[in-house]
Design a protein around this motif. Sequence first.
Motif, PDB file in Angstrom:
ATOM      1  N   ALA A 176       0.825  -1.206   0.000  1.00 16.94           N
ATOM      2  CA  ALA A 176       0.000   0.000   0.000  1.00 16.94           C
ATOM      3  C   ALA A 176       0.863   1.260   0.000  1.00 16.94           C
ATOM      4  N   SER A 183      -5.747  -7.451  -1.306  1.00 22.27           N
ATOM      5  CA  SER A 183      -6.702  -6.359  -1.484  1.00 22.27           C
ATOM      6  C   SER A 183      -7.650  -6.253  -0.297  1.00 22.27           C
ATOM      7  N   TYR A 184      -8.032  -7.408   0.270  1.00 24.45           N
ATOM      8  CA  TYR A 184      -8.911  -7.388   1.450  1.00 24.45           C
ATOM      9  C   TYR A 184      -8.197  -6.788   2.659  1.00 24.45           C
ATOM     10  N   GLN A 187      -7.691  -2.873   1.891  1.00 19.95           N
ATOM     11  CA  GLN A 187      -8.888  -2.060   1.758  1.00 19.95           C
ATOM     12  C   GLN A 187      -9.837  -2.171   2.948  1.00 19.95           C
ATOM     13  N   ASP A 188      -9.981  -3.389   3.490  1.00 21.71           N
ATOM     14  CA  ASP A 188     -10.970  -3.596   4.538  1.00 21.71           C
ATOM     15  C   ASP A 188     -10.394  -3.626   5.949  1.00 21.71           C
ATOM     16  N   ALA A 202      -6.916   0.119   5.752  1.00 26.76           N
ATOM     17  CA  ALA A 202      -7.570   1.389   5.430  1.00 26.76           C
ATOM     18  C   ALA A 202      -8.634   1.745   6.460  1.00 26.76           C
ATOM     19  N   TRP A 203      -9.361   0.740   6.922  1.00 25.21           N
ATOM     20  CA  TRP A 203     -10.406   0.984   7.936  1.00 25.21           C
ATOM     21  C   TRP A 203      -9.791   1.504   9.232  1.00 25.21           C
TER      22      TRP A 203
END
Length: 231
Positions: free
Chosen positions: A35, A72-73, A76-77, A80-81
Amino acid sequence: MSDSEEAGVSGYSTPPKKKTKCGISSALRKSAYMAENSVPFSHANHLVEMQKKMFPECQIAQEMKMKKTKASYVIQDRIAWEEKQEIAKICRENRFALIIDESTDIAVSQILAILVRFYDKKRLKVTDALLDIVEVDDASGEGLYRLVKELLISKDIPLTNVIGFASDNCSSMMGSNTGFQAHLKKDVPSIFVIGCVFIPFLRLVLKICLFSFTIIFGGIFEERMLLFCTQ
C-alpha cells in the motif's frame, strides 16, 4: 473415536493449522508495504512465491499464503479501515482544515474526496490525510455540503473543529450564495476559506514572461502570449 474419524467429522482430512502471530504480522507488513509503495495487488502472487524460494528454511515464509485477493482485502478492509478510524479520532480531538475535490471515477460515478489537514503531534508536522471518499448524488453546493456534514456527524466530529476550507474555484464550491463555502460559513462563521491559487499564479507568471519578452524582442510574442494569458 479415532483421530481420522474426528478429522472427517470436522470436515478436514487433517487437523487445520493455526495461524501464528508471526504469520499474521508478516501478512500485515507485506500488505502495508504494498500500500505504501503503490505496488499492484497482482504482485502479491509473485512476492510470496519469491519469498518461499529466498528463505527455504524459514517456516513462516513457507507457510505464507497471500495472493492478490487476500492482499486487497487486508489493505482495503482492514488497514484502510483502521487508518480512517485513527484520522477520525484525531479530527474529534483537534482543530483541522477541510479540503475537498469532486471527480469522476472509472465507472463514471461522481465521487467526492474529503481530506483533512492537521498538526500531527506524533510526527511534529502538518499532515494531510484522506478522511473518506463518498459517492455524490447531488453535485450542487448544498448537496455537497449536506454530504460532508452528514459524514462528520456520523464520525462524531464536531463542525466547530473545522477552522479552514479549501477547494477549487467552481461555483458549487466557492459560490458566494449557494456554494459549499457559503453553507459552511452559516454553521462556522469564523472559518477561513481559500480557493485554488494555482491559476492566478500561472497567469501572473505568464504576464511577467510577456513583459520580459516584449522588452527583449519587441511585440513579436505579445499577441500570442496575451491570448494564452486570458484563457
